[in-house]
Design a protein around this motif. Structure first.
Motif, PDB file in Angstrom:
ATOM      1  N   PHE A 193       0.827  -1.202   0.000  1.00  0.00           N
ATOM      2  CA  PHE A 193       0.000   0.000   0.000  1.00  0.00           C
ATOM      3  C   PHE A 193       0.865   1.257   0.000  1.00  0.00           C
ATOM      4  CE2 PHE A 193       0.738  -1.247   4.398  1.00  0.00           C
ATOM      5  CZ  PHE A 193       1.169  -0.057   4.976  1.00  0.00           C
ATOM      6  N   ARG A 194       0.258   2.363  -0.424  1.00  0.00           N
ATOM      7  CA  ARG A 194       0.929   3.664  -0.355  1.00  0.00           C
ATOM      8  C   ARG A 194       0.741   4.228   1.054  1.00  0.00           C
ATOM      9  NH1 ARG A 194       2.454   6.674  -4.860  1.00  0.00           N
ATOM     10  NH2 ARG A 194       2.083   5.639  -6.868  1.00  0.00           N
ATOM     11  N   PRO A 195       1.808   4.494   1.787  1.00  0.00           N
ATOM     12  CA  PRO A 195       1.653   5.027   3.139  1.00  0.00           C
ATOM     13  C   PRO A 195       0.891   6.346   3.186  1.00  0.00           C
ATOM     14  CG  PRO A 195       3.891   4.246   2.781  1.00  0.00           C
ATOM     15  CD  PRO A 195       3.217   4.210   1.464  1.00  0.00           C
ATOM     16  N   SER A 196       1.150   7.225   2.229  1.00  0.00           N
ATOM     17  CA  SER A 196       0.471   8.530   2.245  1.00  0.00           C
ATOM     18  C   SER A 196      -1.029   8.375   2.064  1.00  0.00           C
ATOM     19  CB  SER A 196       1.046   9.430   1.145  1.00  0.00           C
ATOM     20  OG  SER A 196       0.831   8.858  -0.139  1.00  0.00           O
ATOM     21  N   GLU A 197      -1.456   7.447   1.211  1.00  0.00           N
ATOM     22  CA  GLU A 197      -2.885   7.227   1.003  1.00  0.00           C
ATOM     23  C   GLU A 197      -3.525   6.636   2.250  1.00  0.00           C
ATOM     24  OE1 GLU A 197      -4.663   8.183  -1.528  1.00  0.00           O
ATOM     25  OE2 GLU A 197      -2.931   8.986  -2.603  1.00  0.00           O
ATOM     26  N   LEU A 198      -2.802   5.769   2.933  1.00  0.00           N
ATOM     27  CA  LEU A 198      -3.339   5.170   4.153  1.00  0.00           C
ATOM     28  C   LEU A 198      -3.518   6.223   5.242  1.00  0.00           C
ATOM     29  CD1 LEU A 198      -4.203   2.376   5.166  1.00  0.00           C
ATOM     30  CD2 LEU A 198      -1.943   2.137   6.177  1.00  0.00           C
ATOM     31  N   LEU A 199      -2.587   7.183   5.320  1.00  0.00           N
ATOM     32  CA  LEU A 199      -2.712   8.255   6.308  1.00  0.00           C
ATOM     33  C   LEU A 199      -3.941   9.121   6.031  1.00  0.00           C
ATOM     34  CD1 LEU A 199       1.017   9.346   6.715  1.00  0.00           C
ATOM     35  CD2 LEU A 199      -0.411   8.150   8.391  1.00  0.00           C
ATOM     36  N   LYS A 200      -4.236   9.358   4.760  1.00  0.00           N
ATOM     37  CA  LYS A 200      -5.429  10.133   4.414  1.00  0.00           C
ATOM     38  C   LYS A 200      -6.700   9.444   4.924  1.00  0.00           C
ATOM     39  CE  LYS A 200      -3.606  12.238   0.178  1.00  0.00           C
ATOM     40  NZ  LYS A 200      -3.761  12.326  -1.304  1.00  0.00           N
ATOM     41  N   LEU A 201      -6.733   8.121   4.792  1.00  0.00           N
ATOM     42  CA  LEU A 201      -7.904   7.375   5.235  1.00  0.00           C
ATOM     43  C   LEU A 201      -8.051   7.398   6.753  1.00  0.00           C
ATOM     44  CD1 LEU A 201      -7.566   4.243   2.907  1.00  0.00           C
ATOM     45  CD2 LEU A 201      -9.119   6.172   2.607  1.00  0.00           C
ATOM     46  N   LEU A 202      -6.927   7.489   7.468  1.00  0.00           N
ATOM     47  CA  LEU A 202      -6.965   7.391   8.922  1.00  0.00           C
ATOM     48  C   LEU A 202      -7.328   8.702   9.607  1.00  0.00           C
ATOM     49  CD1 LEU A 202      -3.850   5.148   9.670  1.00  0.00           C
ATOM     50  CD2 LEU A 202      -6.268   4.500   9.738  1.00  0.00           C
ATOM     51  N   VAL A 203      -7.053   9.827   8.968  1.00  0.00           N
ATOM     52  CA  VAL A 203      -7.248  11.120   9.629  1.00  0.00           C
ATOM     53  C   VAL A 203      -8.682  11.265  10.127  1.00  0.00           C
ATOM     54  CG1 VAL A 203      -7.307  13.610   9.269  1.00  0.00           C
ATOM     55  CG2 VAL A 203      -5.376  12.278   8.430  1.00  0.00           C
ATOM     56  N   ASN A 204      -9.637  10.944   9.278  1.00  0.00           N
ATOM     57  CA  ASN A 204     -11.043  11.086   9.674  1.00  0.00           C
ATOM     58  C   ASN A 204     -11.463  10.075  10.728  1.00  0.00           C
ATOM     59  OD1 ASN A 204     -11.361  13.190   7.826  1.00  0.00           O
ATOM     60  ND2 ASN A 204     -11.980  11.776   6.177  1.00  0.00           N
ATOM     61  N   GLN A 205     -10.726   8.963  10.825  1.00  0.00           N
ATOM     62  CA  GLN A 205     -11.075   7.921  11.794  1.00  0.00           C
ATOM     63  C   GLN A 205     -10.513   8.210  13.184  1.00  0.00           C
ATOM     64  OE1 GLN A 205     -13.032   5.281  10.990  1.00  0.00           O
ATOM     65  NE2 GLN A 205     -13.198   5.952   8.849  1.00  0.00           N
ATOM     66  N   LEU A 206      -9.596   9.162  13.304  1.00  0.00           N
ATOM     67  CA  LEU A 206      -8.877   9.383  14.564  1.00  0.00           C
ATOM     68  C   LEU A 206      -9.296  10.653  15.283  1.00  0.00           C
ATOM     69  CD1 LEU A 206      -5.293   8.346  13.409  1.00  0.00           C
ATOM     70  CD2 LEU A 206      -7.010   6.953  14.582  1.00  0.00           C
ATOM     71  N   GLU A 207     -10.278  11.362  14.776  1.00  0.00           N
ATOM     72  CA  GLU A 207     -10.714  12.583  15.452  1.00  0.00           C
ATOM     73  C   GLU A 207     -11.353  12.225  16.806  1.00  0.00           C
ATOM     74  OE1 GLU A 207     -13.316  14.504  12.719  1.00  0.00           O
ATOM     75  OE2 GLU A 207     -11.694  15.221  11.435  1.00  0.00           O
ATOM     76  N   PRO A 208     -11.192  13.081  17.840  1.00  0.00           N
ATOM     77  CA  PRO A 208     -10.490  14.375  17.756  1.00  0.00           C
ATOM     78  C   PRO A 208      -8.981  14.231  17.920  1.00  0.00           C
ATOM     79  CG  PRO A 208     -11.438  14.079  19.923  1.00  0.00           C
ATOM     80  CD  PRO A 208     -11.817  12.851  19.151  1.00  0.00           C
ATOM     81  N   LEU A 209      -8.231  15.052  17.190  1.00  0.00           N
ATOM     82  CA  LEU A 209      -6.777  15.107  17.287  1.00  0.00           C
ATOM     83  C   LEU A 209      -6.363  16.483  17.788  1.00  0.00           C
ATOM     84  CD1 LEU A 209      -5.856  13.469  13.855  1.00  0.00           C
ATOM     85  CD2 LEU A 209      -5.650  12.389  16.099  1.00  0.00           C
ATOM     86  N   THR A 210      -5.258  16.516  18.516  1.00  0.00           N
ATOM     87  CA  THR A 210      -4.728  17.804  18.952  1.00  0.00           C
ATOM     88  C   THR A 210      -4.109  18.525  17.762  1.00  0.00           C
ATOM     89  OG1 THR A 210      -2.548  16.929  19.485  1.00  0.00           O
ATOM     90  CG2 THR A 210      -4.238  16.805  21.207  1.00  0.00           C
ATOM     91  N   GLU A 211      -3.895  19.821  17.935  1.00  0.00           N
ATOM     92  CA  GLU A 211      -3.302  20.601  16.849  1.00  0.00           C
ATOM     93  C   GLU A 211      -1.916  20.079  16.494  1.00  0.00           C
ATOM     94  OE1 GLU A 211      -2.135  25.263  15.834  1.00  0.00           O
ATOM     95  OE2 GLU A 211      -3.298  24.760  17.621  1.00  0.00           O
ATOM     96  N   GLN A 212      -1.157  19.721  17.524  1.00  0.00           N
ATOM     97  CA  GLN A 212       0.180  19.196  17.283  1.00  0.00           C
ATOM     98  C   GLN A 212       0.123  17.873  16.531  1.00  0.00           C
ATOM     99  OE1 GLN A 212       3.088  20.663  17.801  1.00  0.00           O
ATOM    100  NE2 GLN A 212       4.090  18.882  16.826  1.00  0.00           N
ATOM    101  N   GLN A 213      -0.833  17.018  16.852  1.00  0.00           N
ATOM    102  CA  GLN A 213      -0.979  15.742  16.153  1.00  0.00           C
ATOM    103  C   GLN A 213      -1.354  15.954  14.685  1.00  0.00           C
ATOM    104  OE1 GLN A 213      -3.870  13.880  18.786  1.00  0.00           O
ATOM    105  NE2 GLN A 213      -2.340  12.388  19.491  1.00  0.00           N
ATOM    106  N   VAL A 214      -2.236  16.933  14.442  1.00  0.00           N
ATOM    107  CA  VAL A 214      -2.632  17.225  13.066  1.00  0.00           C
ATOM    108  C   VAL A 214      -1.425  17.663  12.250  1.00  0.00           C
ATOM    109  CG1 VAL A 214      -4.001  18.741  11.598  1.00  0.00           C
ATOM    110  CG2 VAL A 214      -5.014  17.771  13.677  1.00  0.00           C
ATOM    111  N   VAL A 215      -0.596  18.550  12.844  1.00  0.00           N
ATOM    112  CA  VAL A 215       0.603  19.026  12.142  1.00  0.00           C
ATOM    113  C   VAL A 215       1.581  17.874  11.905  1.00  0.00           C
ATOM    114  CG1 VAL A 215       2.620  20.523  12.319  1.00  0.00           C
ATOM    115  CG2 VAL A 215       0.379  21.379  13.016  1.00  0.00           C
ATOM    116  N   SER A 216       1.775  17.040  12.914  1.00  0.00           N
ATOM    117  CA  SER A 216       2.721  15.926  12.789  1.00  0.00           C
ATOM    118  C   SER A 216       2.265  14.919  11.737  1.00  0.00           C
ATOM    119  CB  SER A 216       2.890  15.232  14.148  1.00  0.00           C
ATOM    120  OG  SER A 216       3.428  16.125  15.109  1.00  0.00           O
TER     121      SER A 216
END
Length: 331
Positions: A193-216
């Protein structure tokens, strides 16, 4: 006396006719003798020309034989050098056979062994995910949940080790994705799999995230995408170089032994280039592995648990989609 005179004249005429016939016979015999001599001279000349042609043909045959022996010797030296290069390639993990059937059998056995190991890994993965899901549902403590999360991540490390070993036996099997389902192969990138594509899928599944986590996570996604582009460009360059190597040969320009030497030289260069495929697979898996490790460091234990569940559910749905597609009714 009067009767004798005419008979005397007739006798004289007969004698003259005989002399003329005799002279003509001698002339014919002499002409035949001259003709026989000329025929013999011509035959001798033809024989001499034939002998000269045979000597010239023999001389040219010796020259061709000498040139052919020299070509064979040159080809032998080149083939010896090629054998040494192939031996070095084998030592680096590239398995080749002079028999196509044997090479296919070796590659097939390696692919089958990996498929069996992958099926076993997938079964164990399902068990660990079920354990993780139960812990999350039961609101297990952080300590217990961390142990389970670490176990799932360690199990993910195992698949990268299995793929690294399989790439040494049959890198094309991994690259083609034949060990995955058809739907998974639609999103295949360098054997996974493409790691970047997998991260896109996970962002919506992990809310709420802190501002620092979003930036990281954004930085991790960007760096992963850059690394993916670099590997993709390297793969394209390899394919182009391989195509040029196979098409630039001068086959047919120098005798049979020269053709063999050129062909084997081309194959040696192509084999050297194909050896880098294993490196691309390994780098792509390293990127996937590092991305998961970085994601685990950015997230909390419970967020990591949710991320692992989301990743598993995504690939499970792809496999289920493949099963439904293959089982669809066909008219």
């Amino acid at each position: 006396m009067a009767d004798a005179s005419p008979r005397t004249d007739i006798s004289t005429d007969d004698t003259d006719d005989k002399d003329q016939r005799f002279n003509r016979g001698k002339a014919v015999a002499a002409g035949a003798s001259d003709s026989s001599g000329r025929s013999k001279d011509k035959s001798d000349q033809k024989t001499l020309r034939r002998l000269a042609q045979n000597r010239e043909a023999a001389r040219k045959s010796r020259l061709r034989k000498k040139a052919y022996v020299q070509q064979l010797e040159s080809s032998r030296l080149k083939l010896t050098q090629l054998e040494q290069e192939l031996q070095r390639a084998r030592q680096q993990g590239i398995f080749i056979s002079s028999s196509g059937d044997q090479a296919h059998a070796i590659g097939g056995n390696g692919a089958m062994a990996f498929d069996v190991e992958y099926a076993r890994w997938l079964e164990d993965q399902n068990k660990k995910i079920n354990e993780l899901r139960s812990a999350v549902t039961a609101h297990a403590g952080d300590t217990e949940l961390r142990i389970i999360v670490d176990g799932v991540i360690a199990h993910h490390e195992e698949i990268f080790r299995l793929k690294s070993d399989a790439a040494k036996n049959d890198v094309f099997h991994l690259l083609s994705g034949m060990w995955q389902t058809p739907a998974e192969r639609c999103f295949l990138w360098l054997g996974g799999f493409r790691p970047s594509e997998l991260l896109k899928l996970l962002v919506n599944q992990l809310e709420p995230l802190t501002e620092q986590q979003v930036v990281s996570i954004g930085n991790l996604q960007q760096s992963s995408q850059q690394a993916e582009e670099a590997l993709s460009q390297g793969m394209e360059a390899l394919q182009q170089s391989l195509a040029e190597t196979l098409s630039n040969g001068s086959l047919g320009s120098s005798g049979p032994s020269g053709n063999v030497a050129n062909y084997m030289g081309q194959m040696a260069m192509a084999m050297g280039k194909l050896g880098t495929l294993e490196g691309f697979i390994r780098q792509a898996d390293n990127l996937r592995q590092q991305t998961m490790q970085q994601m685990h460091r950015i997230l909390t234990t419970r967020q990591s648990a949710r991320a692992l569940l989301a990743i598993h559910d995504y690939f499970s749905r792809l496999r289920a989609l493949s099963s439904l597609w293959l089982a669809r009714p066909r008219e």
